[in-house]
Design an enzyme around this catalytic site. Structure first.
Site, PDB file in Angstrom:
ATOM      1  CD  GLU A   1      -1.427  -2.399   1.913  1.00  0.00           C
ATOM      2  OE1 GLU A   1      -2.279  -3.229   2.289  1.00  0.00           O
ATOM      3  OE2 GLU A   1      -0.199  -2.574   2.073  1.00  0.00           O
TER       4      GLU A   1
ATOM      5  CB  SER B   1      -6.707  -7.647   5.871  1.00  0.00           C
ATOM      6  OG  SER B   1      -7.056  -6.733   6.888  1.00  0.00           O
TER       7      SER B   1
ATOM      8  CB  CYS C   1      -0.263  -4.204   8.467  1.00  0.00           C
ATOM      9  SG  CYS C   1       0.688  -2.829   7.784  1.00  0.00           S
TER      10      CYS C   1
END
Length: 150
Positions: free
Chosen positions: A58, A81, A83
């Site tokens: 990301e 998902s 962190c």
């Protein structure tokens, strides 16, 4: 406004995850899109390749997108998902939507994001689930380092 094609967006993140895997890294990819579907930036976890613990999928995609006037109408698409570090990035910059390929192999901060008004979508993608599970099984020490487990 129509719903963006989240599956097509996930394919970009999956390409990044596969590239990271081919480089000997952790197979997590991400992409930042404008809500209209325009790709702003794409990236992958490069912690192993660059010996840099801050280069998550990301953050790599976010950096490559460059400065935006606002992030409210952006969508962070990630194969896993996010962190807490990456969830913090989403909140800090007001990214409006997070689309995840899977939440089976790791439960990051997506619940917290949802509680704070971020639209969160879990695609439960079998390719993402399988790729990450296989990699974790083969690389438990590197995975534990990545998620901060001793």
């Amino acid at each position: 406004m129509s719903t963006p094609d989240y599956r097509a967006m996930l394919e970009v993140a999956l390409e990044e995850a596969r590239a990271g895997l081919a480089e000997g890294g952790i197979p997590i990819g991400a992409a930042l899109f404008h809500r209209d579907g325009t790709l702003l930036g794409r990236g992958r976890n490069r912690r192993v390749q660059e010996n840099d613990p801050s280069v998550h999928g990301e953050t790599d995609a976010f950096r490559k997108a460059g400065r935006q006037r606002s992030y409210r109408d952006t969508i962070m698409v990630t194969t896993l998902s996010p962190c807490w570090y990456c969830s913090g990035l989403v909140r800090q910059f007001g990214i409006g939507t997070v689309v995840m390929g899977e939440t089976v192999n790791f439960q990051g901060g997506h619940g917290w994001l949802r509680e704070h008004g971020v639209e969160v979508v879990d695609l439960a993608d079998e390719a993402c689930i399988r790729m990450m599970a296989d990699w974790i099984a083969a690389n438990p020490a590197v995975w534990n380092e990545d998620i901060g487990v001793d």
